[in-house]
Design an enzyme around this catalytic site. Structure first.
Site, PDB file in Angstrom:
ATOM      1  N   LYS A  60       0.793  -1.188  -0.089  1.00 37.10           N
ATOM      2  CA  LYS A  60       0.040  -0.035   0.173  1.00 37.10           C
ATOM      3  C   LYS A  60       0.961   1.278   0.013  1.00 37.10           C
ATOM      4  O   LYS A  60       0.461   2.072  -0.702  1.00 37.10           O
ATOM      5  CB  LYS A  60      -0.925  -0.031   1.103  1.00 37.10           C
ATOM      6  CG  LYS A  60      -1.958  -0.961   1.011  1.00 37.10           C
ATOM      7  CD  LYS A  60      -2.688  -1.270   2.428  1.00 37.10           C
ATOM      8  CE  LYS A  60      -3.631  -2.397   1.890  1.00 37.10           C
ATOM      9  NZ  LYS A  60      -4.300  -2.942   3.360  1.00 37.10           N
ATOM     10  N   GLN A 104      -5.089  -2.293   9.569  1.00 35.52           N
ATOM     11  CA  GLN A 104      -4.792  -3.597   8.832  1.00 35.52           C
ATOM     12  C   GLN A 104      -5.416  -4.627   9.755  1.00 35.52           C
ATOM     13  O   GLN A 104      -5.100  -4.798  11.019  1.00 35.52           O
ATOM     14  CB  GLN A 104      -3.472  -3.534   8.734  1.00 35.52           C
ATOM     15  CG  GLN A 104      -2.858  -4.844   8.002  1.00 35.52           C
ATOM     16  CD  GLN A 104      -3.243  -4.811   6.493  1.00 35.52           C
ATOM     17  OE1 GLN A 104      -3.076  -3.843   5.969  1.00 35.52           O
ATOM     18  NE2 GLN A 104      -3.795  -5.980   6.428  1.00 35.52           N
ATOM     19  N   ASP A 127     -11.869   1.948   3.798  1.00 32.18           N
ATOM     20  CA  ASP A 127     -12.088   0.165   3.784  1.00 32.18           C
ATOM     21  C   ASP A 127     -13.467   0.077   3.586  1.00 32.18           C
ATOM     22  O   ASP A 127     -13.814  -0.935   3.029  1.00 32.18           O
ATOM     23  CB  ASP A 127     -11.686  -0.230   4.947  1.00 32.18           C
ATOM     24  CG  ASP A 127     -10.380  -1.323   4.784  1.00 32.18           C
ATOM     25  OD1 ASP A 127      -9.965  -1.485   3.508  1.00 32.18           O
ATOM     26  OD2 ASP A 127      -9.769  -1.693   5.622  1.00 32.18           O
TER      27      ASP A 127
END
Length: 299
Positions: A60, A104, A127
């Site tokens: 990322k 994460q 997300d």
């Protein structure tokens, strides 16, 4: 859709499509900087030192650098308390240079994932897992601020490959919060007729055989056989399963939930594993971050 007489499926190249999308995003980021003197910012929070999580975070970070998004990396020790992690999320919420926050997963067992994800500002939930975003996704006539990255990537692959969704019969294999459930809602929003196959479904083959579009996201290596696929169907394989392979240096190789060798003889379109859905997930994360920044910059 490909006609049943076609011998081999058209391979949907996720790497190539993701590369195109990243180029589009890089151009947009340059335009935002020229107009506003600012660039989008993405914060990635990682707890502990799981190797797989570190790898995802590095991917990322590189992707952000490639398109000009500013990356904020927050590394916290495995033993961090839930309260301290939530305090850190609140700090990121109030930082005006950050337009997207990603925590994460998975988190250590002593931390309640729901509490942490719920603490992320809905305006920065790139997300797409905030209950309000998922709730709006489920409701007719409502639009979430962000769509979950992998499901959004699946539909983007179909759209950019010229696969019609409206009026088609779609079957989603798996019902996880991350892929199965949201992708079924997205397909419904796109006017497909949607069925979900899960571990308690009777005769899953019969249901999958009727599908014009199959989204496989069950985490079972090669569960879906070639003769389960309707001729000409579009198959999006989200599965990433490690299977033993002594010929590989690592001792394993990655395969999908669909038996690619067999299914590619029957399907009209199919994604490979790796190189199908995976690159799209990161591309959609970048897309969401830019969209979040554009809302803030007043575009």
């Amino acid at each position: 859709m490909a006609s049943p007489s076609d011998q081999t499926a058209k391979i949907i190249d996720g790497k190539e499509i993701a590369h195109t999308i990243r180029s589009e995003i890089a151009e947009e980021v340059r335009g935002l900087f020229e107009k506003h003197g600012k660039v989008p910012g993405l914060a990635v929070v990682i707890v502990g030192d799981r190797k797989d999580s570190q790898t995802y975070v590095n991917t990322k970070r590189k992707a952000c650098a490639e398109v000009g998004i500013k990356s904020f990396d927050v590394g916290l020790p495995e033993e961090v308390s839930e309260a301290d992690l939530i305090t850190k999320v609140h700090e990121l919420n109030s930082n005006p240079d950050i337009h997207g926050i990603l925590v994460q997963l998975p988190l250590p067992k002593h931390i309640n994932e729901e509490n942490v994800l719920g603490a992320i500002s809905i305006d920065k939930d790139v997300d797409g897992f905030h209950p309000l975003n998922i709730g709006k996704l489920a409701m007719k006539g409502r639009e979430p601020l962000f769509l979950p990255c992998t499901p959004k990537g699946c539909l983007e692959l179909l759209a950019r490959s010229g696969v019609q969704i409206k009026g088609q019969r779609a079957v989603v294999v798996g019902r996880s919060n991350i892929v199965g459930l949201p992708v079924s809602l997205l397909l419904l929003k796109a006017d497909a007729t949607v069925s979900i196959v899960h571990s308690h479904t009777k005769d899953p083959e019969a249901i999958i055989r009727e599908a014009d579009i199959v989204i496989a996201a069950c985490g079972q290596a090669h569960m879906i056989k070639g003769d389960w696929i309707k001729p000409g169907a579009a198959v999006i394989d989200v599965g990433t399963n490690a299977v033993s392979d002594p010929s590989k240096k690592s001792g394993y190789r990655l395969v999908g939930d669909v038996d690619f060798a067999e299914a590619s003889k029957v399907a009209g379109f199919i994604t490979p594993v790796p190189g199908g859905v995976g690159p799209m997930t990161v591309a959609m994360l970048l897309r969401n971050t830019v969209d979040g920044a554009k809302r803030v910059f007043g575009q």
